[in-house]
Motif scaffolding. Structure first.
Motif, PDB file in Angstrom:
ATOM      1  N   ALA A 227       0.816  -1.209   0.000  1.00 52.56           N
ATOM      2  CA  ALA A 227       0.000   0.000   0.000  1.00 52.56           C
ATOM      3  C   ALA A 227       0.851   1.261   0.000  1.00 52.56           C
ATOM      4  N   PHE A 228       2.035   1.174   0.572  1.00 59.40           N
ATOM      5  CA  PHE A 228       2.867   2.362   0.712  1.00 59.40           C
ATOM      6  C   PHE A 228       4.147   2.290  -0.122  1.00 59.40           C
ATOM      7  N   SER A 229       4.137   1.449  -1.149  1.00 63.68           N
ATOM      8  CA  SER A 229       5.332   1.296  -1.976  1.00 63.68           C
ATOM      9  C   SER A 229       5.515   2.460  -2.937  1.00 63.68           C
ATOM     10  N   GLY A 230       4.415   3.167  -3.234  1.00 59.46           N
ATOM     11  CA  GLY A 230       4.507   4.302  -4.151  1.00 59.46           C
ATOM     12  C   GLY A 230       4.469   3.934  -5.614  1.00 59.46           C
ATOM     13  N   THR A 231       4.334   2.641  -5.937  1.00 64.76           N
ATOM     14  CA  THR A 231       4.382   2.235  -7.347  1.00 64.76           C
ATOM     15  C   THR A 231       3.229   2.826  -8.159  1.00 64.76           C
ATOM     16  N   ARG A 232       2.061   3.003  -7.538  1.00 63.01           N
ATOM     17  CA  ARG A 232       0.938   3.568  -8.263  1.00 63.01           C
ATOM     18  C   ARG A 232       1.245   4.986  -8.753  1.00 63.01           C
ATOM     19  N   PHE A 233       2.079   5.705  -8.007  1.00 57.99           N
ATOM     20  CA  PHE A 233       2.399   7.079  -8.383  1.00 57.99           C
ATOM     21  C   PHE A 233       3.439   7.132  -9.490  1.00 57.99           C
ATOM     22  N   THR A 234       4.253   6.097  -9.606  1.00 55.89           N
ATOM     23  CA  THR A 234       5.163   6.004 -10.740  1.00 55.89           C
ATOM     24  C   THR A 234       4.363   5.908 -12.033  1.00 55.89           C
ATOM     25  N   GLU A 235       3.327   5.057 -12.022  1.00 57.02           N
ATOM     26  CA  GLU A 235       2.440   4.953 -13.187  1.00 57.02           C
ATOM     27  C   GLU A 235       1.730   6.274 -13.451  1.00 57.02           C
ATOM     28  N   ALA A 236       1.229   6.912 -12.393  1.00 56.04           N
ATOM     29  CA  ALA A 236       0.501   8.170 -12.551  1.00 56.04           C
ATOM     30  C   ALA A 236       1.393   9.247 -13.154  1.00 56.04           C
ATOM     31  N   GLU A 237       2.629   9.324 -12.664  1.00 56.57           N
ATOM     32  CA  GLU A 237       3.557  10.343 -13.163  1.00 56.57           C
ATOM     33  C   GLU A 237       3.822  10.156 -14.660  1.00 56.57           C
ATOM     34  N   ARG A 238       3.999   8.901 -15.051  1.00 60.96           N
ATOM     35  CA  ARG A 238       4.225   8.612 -16.466  1.00 60.96           C
ATOM     36  C   ARG A 238       3.007   9.016 -17.308  1.00 60.96           C
ATOM     37  N   TYR A 239       1.825   8.701 -16.806  1.00 62.39           N
ATOM     38  CA  TYR A 239       0.611   9.038 -17.548  1.00 62.39           C
ATOM     39  C   TYR A 239       0.443  10.545 -17.663  1.00 62.39           C
ATOM     40  N   PHE A 240       0.620  11.271 -16.572  1.00 66.76           N
ATOM     41  CA  PHE A 240       0.409  12.713 -16.611  1.00 66.76           C
ATOM     42  C   PHE A 240       1.377  13.392 -17.588  1.00 66.76           C
ATOM     43  N   ALA A 241       2.607  12.922 -17.634  1.00 63.40           N
ATOM     44  CA  ALA A 241       3.564  13.499 -18.581  1.00 63.40           C
ATOM     45  C   ALA A 241       3.116  13.259 -20.021  1.00 63.40           C
ATOM     46  N   GLN A 242       2.649  12.044 -20.299  1.00 65.13           N
ATOM     47  CA  GLN A 242       2.209  11.721 -21.661  1.00 65.13           C
ATOM     48  C   GLN A 242       0.935  12.483 -22.044  1.00 65.13           C
ATOM     49  N   VAL A 243      -0.025  12.543 -21.137  1.00 69.33           N
ATOM     50  CA  VAL A 243      -1.293  13.170 -21.470  1.00 69.33           C
ATOM     51  C   VAL A 243      -1.136  14.689 -21.573  1.00 69.33           C
ATOM     52  N   ALA A 244      -0.178  15.258 -20.841  1.00 68.46           N
ATOM     53  CA  ALA A 244       0.065  16.695 -20.967  1.00 68.46           C
ATOM     54  C   ALA A 244       0.480  17.050 -22.398  1.00 68.46           C
ATOM     55  N   ASP A 245       1.338  16.222 -22.982  1.00 68.64           N
ATOM     56  CA  ASP A 245       1.743  16.449 -24.369  1.00 68.64           C
ATOM     57  C   ASP A 245       0.554  16.307 -25.317  1.00 68.64           C
ATOM     58  N   ARG A 246      -0.315  15.339 -25.042  1.00 71.03           N
ATOM     59  CA  ARG A 246      -1.496  15.153 -25.878  1.00 71.03           C
ATOM     60  C   ARG A 246      -2.449  16.338 -25.761  1.00 71.03           C
ATOM     61  N   MET A 247      -2.583  16.882 -24.569  1.00 69.63           N
ATOM     62  CA  MET A 247      -3.449  18.046 -24.386  1.00 69.63           C
ATOM     63  C   MET A 247      -2.893  19.257 -25.146  1.00 69.63           C
ATOM     64  N   ASP A 248      -1.586  19.410 -25.126  1.00 67.34           N
ATOM     65  CA  ASP A 248      -0.970  20.492 -25.925  1.00 67.34           C
ATOM     66  C   ASP A 248      -1.284  20.299 -27.408  1.00 67.34           C
ATOM     67  N   ALA A 249      -1.129  19.076 -27.893  1.00 71.07           N
ATOM     68  CA  ALA A 249      -1.400  18.796 -29.307  1.00 71.07           C
ATOM     69  C   ALA A 249      -2.875  18.998 -29.643  1.00 71.07           C
ATOM     70  N   GLN A 250      -3.762  18.791 -28.662  1.00 66.03           N
ATOM     71  CA  GLN A 250      -5.196  18.972 -28.856  1.00 66.03           C
ATOM     72  C   GLN A 250      -5.572  20.448 -28.887  1.00 66.03           C
ATOM     73  N   GLY A 251      -4.633  21.304 -28.440  1.00 64.36           N
ATOM     74  CA  GLY A 251      -4.955  22.727 -28.330  1.00 64.36           C
ATOM     75  C   GLY A 251      -5.701  23.054 -27.059  1.00 64.36           C
ATOM     76  N   TRP A 252      -5.447  22.266 -25.999  1.00 65.23           N
ATOM     77  CA  TRP A 252      -6.079  22.466 -24.697  1.00 65.23           C
ATOM     78  C   TRP A 252      -5.002  22.822 -23.666  1.00 65.23           C
ATOM     79  N   PRO A 253      -4.527  24.056 -23.651  1.00 69.84           N
ATOM     80  CA  PRO A 253      -3.406  24.405 -22.769  1.00 69.84           C
ATOM     81  C   PRO A 253      -3.744  24.329 -21.287  1.00 69.84           C
ATOM     82  N   ARG A 254      -4.981  24.667 -20.892  1.00 69.70           N
ATOM     83  CA  ARG A 254      -5.334  24.575 -19.469  1.00 69.70           C
ATOM     84  C   ARG A 254      -5.296  23.129 -18.988  1.00 69.70           C
ATOM     85  N   ALA A 255      -5.769  22.228 -19.831  1.00 74.04           N
ATOM     86  CA  ALA A 255      -5.730  20.803 -19.469  1.00 74.04           C
ATOM     87  C   ALA A 255      -4.290  20.305 -19.399  1.00 74.04           C
ATOM     88  N   ALA A 256      -3.429  20.785 -20.306  1.00 76.17           N
ATOM     89  CA  ALA A 256      -2.017  20.385 -20.285  1.00 76.17           C
ATOM     90  C   ALA A 256      -1.349  20.856 -19.002  1.00 76.17           C
TER      91      ALA A 256
END
Length: 309
Positions: A227-256
């Protein structure tokens, strides 16, 4: 033919699953079909379903364990009816759940997702209000009275700041979900990823406040090392970095910007730190601390103020 495909990816406690099934059987609106996809090997389960004697209930046991993500994907692949619910095997539909969803769909034709009102319960079924749900409701969820239709960058930015949805309670447009399905490689944040993918395709959501679903929140065990290994946040960090780039490409700067700051995820990691320290989970402490303090850059820092994060 029925309208609602209720899918239940199952693994775990037999009694809670049976209660979940009974909550489907108790619907005041009979226009549904339930499919349980069993990813486990608990004894007596196939026999219990066989004795139900309701032709609206389908039970499937996987020949081999697929894991969380693949079992969810299989549930989506099995969808055949117009609307879909992918409920947790320990959650409960209130008797009027489908009636509430049908009302919302009539008021908002063509909407791709419906989030009804949710009551949070504990492992014993008693109503509970903890830190996670308090933060969701007070800091991140939009103020809604009655029903509110949302979509586009505004909803994406709101959810990337802090995911205030109760995913198992949502009713989906089946065709839209089948066109996207759950992403490979995600096991914790796949629910948010699916919603963001649908928003990028132009789908909208109605948030309705009429209580219709009971979401079971289990306490995190202090004795659980994972429960306290932090592995879930490693996945989350990777996702947020990827989706931020997608939001920029979508033309959604606030979401990025919201994705790069991901303030609720970092706050969650902060709440897990004391437990990791107590259990001497030092790798987890480092992972959690990194997630909390990870620099977002000047633009990210400015966006936190601009977005109210």
């Amino acid at each position: 033919m029925a309208t609602f495909d209720i899918m239940m990816p199952y693994y775990g406690d037999v009694g809670l699953m049976q209660d979940a099934v009974r909550s489907v059987l108790a619907q005041t609106d009979p226009d549904w079909r339930l499919t349980v996809v069993d990813d486990g090997r608990e004894p007596g389960v196939p026999e219990w379903f066989a004795q139900l004697g309701d032709e609206r209930v389908r039970y499937l046991r996987n020949p081999q364990n697929l894991g969380i993500t693949r079992n969810f994907q299989k549930c989506v692949e099995l969808l055949e009816l117009e609307r879909a619910v992918i409920m947790g095997c320990d959650d409960l539909l209130m008797p009027g759940y489908l009636a509430t969803i049908r009302r919302v769909l009539k008021e908002h034709p063509g909407v791709g997702m419906v989030q009804p009102g949710v009551e949070v319960i504990d492992s014993q079924g008693a109503p509970v209000g903890g830190l996670v749900d308090g933060v969701k409701n007070r800091l991140y969820a939009p103020g809604v009275k009655g029903s509110r239709r949302m979509g586009g960058e505004a909803l994406a930015a709101s959810l990337l700041r802090g995911n205030w949805l109760y995913f198992p309670s949502i009713c989906w447009d089946s065709a839209a979900v089948k066109a996207v399905n759950f992403r490979d490689g995600l096991s914790v944040i796949q629910d948010l990823a699916l919603v963001i993918d649908l928003l990028q395709r132009g789908q909208e959501m109605v948030v309705d406040t009429e209580p219709a679903f009971r979401y079971r929140r289990h306490a995190v065990s202090e004795s659980s090392l994972q429960a306290f290994s932090g592995t879930r946040f490693t996945e989350a960090e990777r996702y947020f970095a990827q989706v931020a780039d997608r939001m920029d490409a979508q033309g959604w700067p606030r979401a990025a910007r919201a994705a790069r700051v991901h303030s609720a995820s970092r706050l969650h990691a902060l709440t897990m730190l004391p437990g990791a320290v107590k259990r001497a989970q030092w790798d987890g402490v480092r992972t959690l601390t990194g997630h909390v303090l990870r620099p977002t850059g000047a633009s990210g820092a400015n966006s936190a103020a601009a977005d109210g994060s």
